[in-house]
Design an enzyme around this catalytic site. Sequence first.
Site, PDB file in Angstrom:
ATOM      1  N   LYS A  13       0.823  -1.219   0.000  1.00  0.00           N
ATOM      2  CA  LYS A  13       0.000   0.000   0.000  1.00  0.00           C
ATOM      3  C   LYS A  13       0.857   1.269   0.000  1.00  0.00           C
ATOM      4  O   LYS A  13       0.612   2.189  -0.769  1.00  0.00           O
ATOM      5  CB  LYS A  13      -0.920   0.044   1.231  1.00  0.00           C
ATOM      6  CG  LYS A  13      -1.950  -1.061   1.295  1.00  0.00           C
ATOM      7  CD  LYS A  13      -2.977  -0.802   2.383  1.00  0.00           C
ATOM      8  CE  LYS A  13      -2.399  -0.741   3.782  1.00  0.00           C
ATOM      9  NZ  LYS A  13      -1.765  -1.986   4.252  1.00  0.00           N
ATOM     10  N   ARG A  88      -9.642   1.368   8.719  1.00  0.00           N
ATOM     11  CA  ARG A  88      -9.187   0.013   9.019  1.00  0.00           C
ATOM     12  C   ARG A  88     -10.281  -0.830   9.659  1.00  0.00           C
ATOM     13  O   ARG A  88     -10.050  -1.990   9.977  1.00  0.00           O
ATOM     14  CB  ARG A  88      -8.001   0.073   9.981  1.00  0.00           C
ATOM     15  CG  ARG A  88      -6.656   0.068   9.267  1.00  0.00           C
ATOM     16  CD  ARG A  88      -5.615   0.316  10.322  1.00  0.00           C
ATOM     17  NE  ARG A  88      -4.399  -0.406  10.125  1.00  0.00           N
ATOM     18  CZ  ARG A  88      -3.285   0.151   9.628  1.00  0.00           C
ATOM     19  NH1 ARG A  88      -3.285   1.381   9.213  1.00  0.00           N
ATOM     20  NH2 ARG A  88      -2.182  -0.558   9.545  1.00  0.00           N
ATOM     21  N   ARG A 122      11.419  -5.340   5.176  1.00  0.00           N
ATOM     22  CA  ARG A 122      11.075  -3.957   4.835  1.00  0.00           C
ATOM     23  C   ARG A 122      12.057  -2.972   5.479  1.00  0.00           C
ATOM     24  O   ARG A 122      12.389  -3.073   6.649  1.00  0.00           O
ATOM     25  CB  ARG A 122       9.662  -3.623   5.311  1.00  0.00           C
ATOM     26  CG  ARG A 122       9.333  -2.144   5.096  1.00  0.00           C
ATOM     27  CD  ARG A 122       7.879  -1.856   5.092  1.00  0.00           C
ATOM     28  NE  ARG A 122       7.241  -2.097   6.374  1.00  0.00           N
ATOM     29  CZ  ARG A 122       5.922  -1.997   6.563  1.00  0.00           C
ATOM     30  NH1 ARG A 122       5.134  -1.696   5.557  1.00  0.00           N
ATOM     31  NH2 ARG A 122       5.405  -2.232   7.744  1.00  0.00           N
ATOM     32  N   ARG A 152      11.244  -0.521  10.763  1.00  0.00           N
ATOM     33  CA  ARG A 152      10.248  -0.007  11.699  1.00  0.00           C
ATOM     34  C   ARG A 152      10.223  -0.827  12.990  1.00  0.00           C
ATOM     35  O   ARG A 152      10.380  -2.042  12.964  1.00  0.00           O
ATOM     36  CB  ARG A 152       8.856  -0.057  11.047  1.00  0.00           C
ATOM     37  CG  ARG A 152       8.573   1.169  10.205  1.00  0.00           C
ATOM     38  CD  ARG A 152       7.309   1.055   9.417  1.00  0.00           C
ATOM     39  NE  ARG A 152       6.171   0.489  10.145  1.00  0.00           N
ATOM     40  CZ  ARG A 152       4.941   0.415   9.643  1.00  0.00           C
ATOM     41  NH1 ARG A 152       4.702   0.874   8.434  1.00  0.00           N
ATOM     42  NH2 ARG A 152       3.969  -0.128  10.336  1.00  0.00           N
ATOM     43  N   ARG A 163      -0.892  -7.684  13.966  1.00  0.00           N
ATOM     44  CA  ARG A 163      -1.404  -6.769  12.939  1.00  0.00           C
ATOM     45  C   ARG A 163      -2.153  -7.529  11.845  1.00  0.00           C
ATOM     46  O   ARG A 163      -3.175  -7.057  11.339  1.00  0.00           O
ATOM     47  CB  ARG A 163      -0.257  -5.939  12.365  1.00  0.00           C
ATOM     48  CG  ARG A 163       0.137  -4.794  13.302  1.00  0.00           C
ATOM     49  CD  ARG A 163       1.601  -4.433  13.197  1.00  0.00           C
ATOM     50  NE  ARG A 163       1.944  -3.894  11.904  1.00  0.00           N
ATOM     51  CZ  ARG A 163       3.174  -3.954  11.381  1.00  0.00           C
ATOM     52  NH1 ARG A 163       4.148  -4.541  12.036  1.00  0.00           N
ATOM     53  NH2 ARG A 163       3.413  -3.437  10.210  1.00  0.00           N
TER      54      ARG A 163
HETATM   55  P1  AMP Z   1       0.847   1.289   9.216  1.00  0.00           P
HETATM   56  O1  AMP Z   1       1.964   2.239   9.022  1.00  0.00           O
HETATM   57  O2  AMP Z   1      -0.329   1.598   8.347  1.00  0.00           O
HETATM   58  O3  AMP Z   1       1.278  -0.155   9.122  1.00  0.00           O
HETATM   59  O4  AMP Z   1       0.330   1.494  10.719  1.00  0.00           O
HETATM   60  C1  AMP Z   1       1.174   1.251  11.820  1.00  0.00           C
HETATM   61  C2  AMP Z   1       0.348   1.283  13.102  1.00  0.00           C
HETATM   62  O5  AMP Z   1      -0.236   2.587  13.273  1.00  0.00           O
HETATM   63  C3  AMP Z   1      -0.819   0.322  13.145  1.00  0.00           C
HETATM   64  O6  AMP Z   1      -0.428  -0.992  13.550  1.00  0.00           O
HETATM   65  C4  AMP Z   1      -1.730   1.004  14.171  1.00  0.00           C
HETATM   66  O7  AMP Z   1      -1.259   0.799  15.494  1.00  0.00           O
HETATM   67  C5  AMP Z   1      -1.539   2.485  13.840  1.00  0.00           C
HETATM   68  N1  AMP Z   1      -2.519   2.923  12.831  1.00  0.00           N
HETATM   69  C6  AMP Z   1      -2.273   3.320  11.550  1.00  0.00           C
HETATM   70  N2  AMP Z   1      -3.408   3.631  10.916  1.00  0.00           N
HETATM   71  C7  AMP Z   1      -4.407   3.429  11.811  1.00  0.00           C
HETATM   72  C8  AMP Z   1      -5.819   3.547  11.767  1.00  0.00           C
HETATM   73  N3  AMP Z   1      -6.466   3.909  10.655  1.00  0.00           N
HETATM   74  N4  AMP Z   1      -6.513   3.247  12.889  1.00  0.00           N
HETATM   75  C9  AMP Z   1      -5.923   2.897  14.025  1.00  0.00           C
HETATM   76  N5  AMP Z   1      -4.587   2.712  14.123  1.00  0.00           N
HETATM   77  C10 AMP Z   1      -3.836   2.979  13.043  1.00  0.00           C
END
Ligand code: AMP
Length: 207
Positions: A13, A88, A122, A152, A163
């Site tokens: 994504k 999400r 990654r 990360r 996740r």
């Molecule tokens: P990502 O970078 O999209 O993989 O997001 C990393 C982390 O940020 C996720 O595992 C959540 O803890 C938090 N996060 C990101 N987007 C959201 C969202 N839309 N709702 C809630 N938590 C989020």
Amino acid sequence: MKIVLIGPQFSGKGTLARMMERELGLVQISTGDLFRENIKNGTALGKEAETYMNKGVLVPLPLTLSILKEKLKGEECKNGFVLDGFPRNLDQANALEDIVKIDTVILLDAPRDVIMRRCLGRRTCSKCGEIYNTSTYDKPTCKKCGSPLFQRDDDNLDSIKVRLEVYEKETTPLINFYADRLFVVDGSKTPEETFESVKNFLMEKTK
Ligand code: AMP
């Protein structure tokens, strides 16, 4: 155009959203990046979000919505954007309906074995945010800007497992929710192939 990207972790994504921003002029809005920026800057919001992110669970809706609404207010979002990582779950999708009308939802579909192969490799550029995988690029610095790459904090096996479970349980119902505006693309292809399919679809749609 206002677009939402959904797909499991490591389906590409972030990479696709960045290409759409670069090539199509659609602003990438990643709630995960916005949280990480806040963590880096030591804000109160960042500190609160971090406790959830480290566990791999979703940050509560009020906090997530506040960060998103602030970003959407920006002038640069008026001509269109790609939401990467929001919504999400159904609560978030319903909240989004009240804020803005989403035109298209792109589902990046990737099988479990592809995700598991990509997950620990990654690497992200600490300056420009470019995303790499050690299986195709194993240097410690960014090809584009020369800054150091990092892994990360939440890209560890425990967090990845949680996740992916959260995705299955909370995010997959969005596929039905958005059935009237869904485009499914194969996320196991190269970034260029995936982007090409999306670009062709969007060109057809706007003809
Ligand atoms: P990502 O970078 O999209 O993989 O997001 C990393 C982390 O940020 C996720 O595992 C959540 O803890 C938090 N996060 C990101 N987007 C959201 C969202 N839309 N709702 C809630 N938590 C989020």
